[in-house]
Design a protein around this motif. Structure first.
Motif, PDB file in Angstrom:
ATOM      1  N   THR A 263       9.174  40.073 -30.100  1.00  0.00           N
ATOM      2  CA  THR A 263       9.574  38.716 -28.740  1.00  0.00           C
ATOM      3  C   THR A 263      10.394  39.181 -27.758  1.00  0.00           C
ATOM      4  O   THR A 263      10.716  40.456 -27.937  1.00  0.00           O
TER       5      THR A 263
ATOM      6  N   ASP B 192      12.497  21.529 -12.098  1.00  0.00           N
ATOM      7  CA  ASP B 192      11.964  20.614 -13.198  1.00  0.00           C
ATOM      8  C   ASP B 192      11.981  19.409 -12.549  1.00  0.00           C
ATOM      9  O   ASP B 192      10.755  18.284 -12.892  1.00  0.00           O
TER      10      ASP B 192
ATOM     11  N   THR C  81      11.618  27.396 -18.192  1.00  0.00           N
ATOM     12  CA  THR C  81      10.268  27.669 -18.876  1.00  0.00           C
ATOM     13  C   THR C  81      10.881  26.404 -19.954  1.00  0.00           C
ATOM     14  O   THR C  81      10.318  26.136 -21.287  1.00  0.00           O
ATOM     15  N   ALA C  82      12.591  27.202 -20.577  1.00  0.00           N
ATOM     16  CA  ALA C  82      12.759  26.440 -21.551  1.00  0.00           C
ATOM     17  C   ALA C  82      13.660  25.057 -21.354  1.00  0.00           C
ATOM     18  O   ALA C  82      13.018  24.406 -21.780  1.00  0.00           O
TER      19      ALA C  82
ATOM     20  N   GLN D 148      11.474  23.174 -19.737  1.00  0.00           N
ATOM     21  CA  GLN D 148      10.412  22.473 -20.191  1.00  0.00           C
ATOM     22  C   GLN D 148       9.931  22.318 -21.476  1.00  0.00           C
ATOM     23  O   GLN D 148       8.422  21.575 -21.545  1.00  0.00           O
ATOM     24  N   SER D 149      10.057  23.321 -21.757  1.00  0.00           N
ATOM     25  CA  SER D 149      10.126  22.925 -23.429  1.00  0.00           C
ATOM     26  C   SER D 149      10.936  22.486 -24.197  1.00  0.00           C
ATOM     27  O   SER D 149      10.577  22.072 -25.572  1.00  0.00           O
ATOM     28  N   LEU D 150      11.804  21.657 -23.658  1.00  0.00           N
ATOM     29  CA  LEU D 150      12.713  20.378 -23.603  1.00  0.00           C
ATOM     30  C   LEU D 150      11.410  19.757 -23.969  1.00  0.00           C
ATOM     31  O   LEU D 150      11.281  18.645 -23.135  1.00  0.00           O
ATOM     32  N   ASP D 151      12.236  18.774 -25.428  1.00  0.00           N
ATOM     33  CA  ASP D 151      10.710  17.717 -25.495  1.00  0.00           C
ATOM     34  C   ASP D 151      11.281  16.217 -24.965  1.00  0.00           C
ATOM     35  O   ASP D 151      12.635  15.838 -24.618  1.00  0.00           O
ATOM     36  N   GLU D 152      10.664  15.760 -24.227  1.00  0.00           N
ATOM     37  CA  GLU D 152      10.569  14.080 -23.252  1.00  0.00           C
ATOM     38  C   GLU D 152      11.890  13.199 -24.455  1.00  0.00           C
ATOM     39  O   GLU D 152      12.074  12.793 -24.248  1.00  0.00           O
TER      40      GLU D 152
ATOM     41  N   HIS E 124      19.561  23.453 -25.627  1.00  0.00           N
ATOM     42  CA  HIS E 124      18.727  24.408 -25.604  1.00  0.00           C
ATOM     43  C   HIS E 124      18.037  24.809 -25.273  1.00  0.00           C
ATOM     44  O   HIS E 124      17.487  25.954 -25.422  1.00  0.00           O
TER      45      HIS E 124
ATOM     46  N   ALA F 176      17.590  30.934 -24.079  1.00  0.00           N
ATOM     47  CA  ALA F 176      17.291  31.572 -22.527  1.00  0.00           C
ATOM     48  C   ALA F 176      18.274  31.657 -22.050  1.00  0.00           C
ATOM     49  O   ALA F 176      17.929  33.413 -21.529  1.00  0.00           O
TER      50      ALA F 176
END
Ligand SMILES: Nc1ncnc2c1ncn2[C@@H]1O[C@H](COP(=O)(O)OP(=O)(O)OP(=O)(O)O)[C@@H](O)[C@H]1O
Ligand SMILES: [Mg+2]
Lengths: 336, 337
Positions: free
Chosen positions: B14, B142, B223-224, B226-230, B254, B258
Motif C-alpha cells: 500500500t 467535502d 479521500t480520508a 469521505q471514507s468516514l462512516d456517515e 479518523h 492519512a
C-alpha cells in the motif's frame, strides 16, 4: 418521560415523496416497532424523529414540546445504528462515556455510569478493548450501552440485529426486551423482520410506501388485519390469499386464510390437492399444496406429518378464521 | 500488518508502506523482506504447506530485487568512492585519495549547519502549512456546493505545475517587490511592499513549496474524510458533540492515517527541495535559503569540487535516514490497521 407524537409529518427527497403524511402517537414507555418491506421509509421515519433529517412538513412533538426544529442532541433521544457506529479509535469505555463527556459531566460520575452500564450489559471485562476486538454481539451491546448511559427519554433502534447471525439475533432480541422491562423507557424499533416485530412489540406500526397501513398490538394485527397488505405481511408463513370463484362465492374479492387455520387429512376434506413441497422443521411441517380449483395453499401441519412430494391430501379451511377482503383490498368486517 | 493471504497480500504494497520503505532508505530493503513474510505463528502453522511456494516466490522475486539493488548500489557506491577522493573538475587527472578530509571540510563548514537548519525548517514549515491547510481544504471541499467537480479540479491543479514554473510565477507575479501582486496589495493599503526574497527568503520558499504540495495533502485528506462512516458522524451528533468536538474526537482520529501518509511522503520530497531555490533565491542572500541539496549543488557545480559534493551527498543520505528512522518510530504505528 418519552411520549412522541407525529403530526402530518412528511418527507420529500428531491422529487421523491418518501413519506406523504403520517400521524402517529407513541405513549411513554411503549415498545413500538416500525415494520415494512425494504425501502418503505422506516429508516427515514426514524431519522425524522431523531432529527437527523429535517421534516418537509408537519410537526414532531416530543414530551408535549414541539421539537420539529430542535437539533438531534436536544431531543433527548438515543439511537442505536444498524452499523453500530462505534467510534473505532476509542476504547469501549470511551465509547460509552462519549455522550456523557459531551454533556460535560464530572469524571467520577461518568466512571460510575459507565461501569453500571457495563455491568448491565456484561461488558465489564471488555472496557479497555477497541471495538474491532469485539464480536458482533458485543459491539451491539456497546452501542446499546452508549445509548443507555444518557438516560434518554426514548431509544431509537434501526435494524440493530440485522448484522448478527440467527442464534445471536434471538438472544439479543430477548436482551433488548428485557432491557425494556427494566428501564421502562419508550423504545422505537425498526425492522423488516416480522418475527422481531411480533415478539418484541407492544405496538406495531406497519408501513408501506411511506404510509401507515395499520397500527396495533401484535395480536390485533394477527387477528384482524385491516387490509391485504397487513394480512400478507404479518404472520409466518404468509397468509394464503385466494381470489376467483371461491372468493366470489363468499361475497369477497379475496379470501385470506392462515396456514395454521387449515386442517389436513389424507382421506377427506373441502379441497383436494397434491403436495408440491413438504418442509419439515421438526416442530412443524409446512406443506405447499396445489389445491384443485383454488390454487397453491400453504398449510401448517403437525411436526411429524409424514407426507411427501406428490401425495394427495385433503384440506379444510377453518371458516371462522377466514378473512374477507373487498376489491379495494380492505377487510370486510365479519359482521357484514 | 500480518498478511491474511500471504501469496496475494504480501506482494501488494500500500502507499503508506511504500512511503515508509522509501523513507527508511537502505534500511527499508531489509525491513521489507522481513515484513513481506507471514507472521511467526502463521509461518509455523503452515510451514510445511508453503515452504515450497515460498522458495519459488523468492526465486521469482530475485531478478527484480537484484535489479533494484544494482540500481541503488552502483550510484551509491560511486558517490562513496568519490567522497574519498580529492576530485576537482578544474584539475582533471589530479585525483588522489583524500581520506576523510572531504567529510571534515563539509562537516566543519559553517554553511553546513545553516543548511541543515534550513532543510529542517523547510520540511517542518511546509508540513505544517500543508497538513493544516490540507485538512481545512478537505473539510471545505467535502461540503456539498455548487460546481463541486470544477472546484475540486482547480484545487488539484497546482500539483500539475512544474516546480520551476510555479516558483517563477510566484517570483515574478506575486512576490516581486515592484510589480508583484502582493506589493500592489500592500501599496493599495498604503503599506511598504515587502521584498520577499531579500527579507524573508526561506519563508518565501516555504510558501512556494507549500503551495505546490497543498493539493496533494488536500486530496489525500479528502479521500480520508469521505471514507468516514456517515453514521459515525450522526452518532456523534446524537451524542451531543458540537462541530468542534466532532472534529477533534471523530474526524481527526479518523484522518490520522492519512495525515501520516502525507507527512511521510512529503518528507521524502521536502528533504531535497531544489528547483524552487535555484530559480528564486539561488540559496541567498548569502546562504540564508541554502538547504543541504543546494549546498551540495553549490559545492559540485559552482566550485567544481566533486569530492566535497559527494561527501555532502553521503551526509545528506545519512541525515535523511536519521530523520526517516525517527519519523517512522514516531508516527509509523498509525499505519498499522
Ligand atoms: N438521502 C436520500 N435521498 C433520496 N432518497 C432517499 C434518501 N434516503 C432514502 N431515500 C429513499 O427513501 C425511501 C425510503 O428509504 P428508507 O431508508 O427509509 O427505507 P427503509 O424502509 O429503511 O428500507 P430498509 O428496510 O431497506 O432499510 C427509499 O426509496 C430510498 O430510496
Ligand atoms: Mg432502513
Amino acid at each position: 418521560m418519552g411520549s412522541i407524537s407525529l403530526q402530518k409529518v412528511s418527507k420529500v427527497f428531491g422529487e421523491a415523496k418518501v413519506i406523504p403524511s403520517i400521524d402517529l402517537d407513541i405513549n411513554n414507555g411503549e415498545f413500538v416497532v416500525f415494520v415494512g418491506p425494504s425501502g418503505c421509509g422506516k429508516s427515514t421515519l426514524l431519522r425524522l424523529i431523531a432529527g437527523l433529517e429535517d421534516v418537509s412538513g408537519g410537526k414532531v412533538v416530543i414530551d408535549g414540546k414541539d421539537a420539529t426544529d430542535a437539533a438531534p442532541s436536544e431531543r433527548g433521544l438515543a439511537m442505536v445504528f444498524q452499523s453500530y457506529a462505534l467510534y473505532p479509535h476509542m476504547s469501549v469505555r470511551n465509547n460509552i462515556a462519549f455522550p456523557l463527556k459531551m454533556a460535560g459531566m464530572p469524571k467520577e460520575e461518568i466512571d460510575k455510569k459507565v461501569s453500571d452500564a457495563a455491568r448491565v450489559l456484561n461488558l465489564t471485562d471488555y472496557l479497555e478493548r477497541k471495538p474491532r476486538q469485539l464480536s458482533g454481539g458485543q459491539r451491539q451491546r456497546v452501542a446499546i450501552g452508549r445509548a443507555i448511559v444518557r438516560q434518554p427519554s426514548a431509544f431509537l433502534f434501526d435494524e440493530p440485529l440485522s448484522n448478527l447471525d440467527a442464534a445471536l439475533r434471538v438472544n439479543m432480541r430477548l436482551e433488548i426486551s428485557e432491557l425494556h422491562q427494566q428501564l421502562k423507557t419508550t423504545m422505537i424499533y425498526v425492522t423488516h423482520d416480522q418475527v422481531e416485530a411480533m415478539t418484541m412489540a407492544d405496538k406495531i406500526v406497519v408501513l408501506n410506501r411511506g404510509n401507515i397501513e395499520q397500527v396495533g398490538s401484535p395480536l390485533e394485527l394477527y387477528r384482524s388485519p385491516r387490509n391485504l397488505f397487513v394480512a400478507g405481511f404479518i404472520g409466518s408463513p404468509k397468509m394464503n390469499l385466494i381470489s376467483g370463484d371461491y372468493a366470489r362465492a363468499q361475497n369477497a374479492a379475496t379470501i385470506g386464510i392462515r396456514p395454521e387455520h387449515v386442517s389436513l387429512s389424507t382421506s377427506d376434506g373441502d379441497w383436494r390437492g397434491t403436495v408440491t413441497v413438504a418442509e419439515h422443521l421438526g416442530s412443524d411441517t409446512f406443506l405447499h399444496v396445489n389445491a384443485d380449483g383454488v390454487g397453491p395453499i400453504t398449510v401448517r401441519a403437525g411436526g411429524e406429518f409424514g407426507v411427501k412430494h406428490g401425495d394427495t391430501v385433503f384440506i379444510t379451511p377453518d371458516k371462522s378464521r377466514m378473512h374477507r377482503f373487498d376489491d379495494k383490498g380492505l377487510a370486510i368486517p365479519a359482521a357484514a | 500488518m500480518a498478511p491474511k493471504d500471504w501469496n496475494g497480500a504480501s506482494f501488494t504494497r500500500t502507499v503508506p508502506e511504500w512511503a515508509a520503505e522509501c523513507l527508511s532508505g537502505f534500511g527499508g530493503l531489509f525491513f521489507t523482506r522481513e515484513r513481506a513474510l507471514p507472521s511467526k505463528n502463521f509461518r509455523s502453522g503452515l510451514a510445511m504447506a508453503t515452504l515450497h511456494t515460498r522458495s519459488a516466490a523468492r526465486l521469482m522475486m530475485a531478478p527484480s530485487v537484484l535489479l533494484l539493488l544494482a540500481w541503488m548500489i552502483i550510484p551509491l557506491a560511486m558517490t562513496i568512492y568519490f567522497s574519498f577522493l580529492r576530485y576537482n573538475l578544474l584539475m582533471p587527472g589530479m585525483e588522489e585519495y583524500a581520506g576523510f578530509s572531504n567529510y571534515s571540510y563539509f562537516l566543519t563548514d559553517p554553511a553546513f549547519f545553516t543548511a541543515i537548519a534550513n532543510t529542517l525548517l523547510i520540511v517542518v514549515g511546509v508540513l505544517l502549512i500543508t497538513v493544516v491547510g490540507g485538512i481545512l481544504f478537505a473539510l471545505l471541499l467535502d461540503q456539498p456546493m455548487f460546481g463541486q467537480g470544477i472546484v475540486r479540479i482547480l484545487v488539484i491543479a497546482p500539483f500539475f505545475v512544474m516546480p520551476t514554473v510555479s516558483a517563477l510565477v510566484w517570483k515574478n507575479m506575486f512576490m516581486n517587490p515592484v510589480n508583484g501582486l502582493f506589493a500592489w496589495i500592500a501599496k493599495s493599503f498604503g503599506f511598504q511592499p515587502i521584498d520577499w526574497f531579500a527579507s524573508v527568503p526561506l519563508f518565501s520558499i516555504i510558501i512556494i513549496v507549500a503551495w505546490q504540495w497543498l493539493p496533494f495533502a488536500t486530496l489525500i485528506m479528502l479521500t480520508a474524510l469521505q471514507s468516514l462512516d456517515e453514521e459515525q458522524k450522526e452518532a456523534a451528533e446524537m451524542d451531543g458533540a458540537g462541530a468542534f468536538s466532532k472534529f477533534f474526537y471523530i474526524i481527526l482520529p479518523h484522518m490520522a492515517r492519512a495525515i501520516t501518509v502525507v507527512v511521510l511522503i512529503q518528507t521524502i520530497f521536502l528533504l531535497s527541495v531544489f528547483a524552487e531555490i535555484l530559480v528564486t533565491t539561488n540559496g541567498g542572500p548569502g546562504i540564508q535559503s541554502t538547504n543541504l541539496t543546494y549546498l551540495v549543488y553549490a559545492q559540485a557545480l559552482l566550485q567544481f569540487d566533486i569530492g566535497g559534493a559527494s561527501a555532502g551527498g553521503i551526509v545528506a543520505v545519512i541525515l535523511a535516514n536519521i530523520v526517516a528512522f525517527f519519523l517512522v518510530r514516531l508516527i509509523g504505528k498509525n499505519l498499522e490497521a
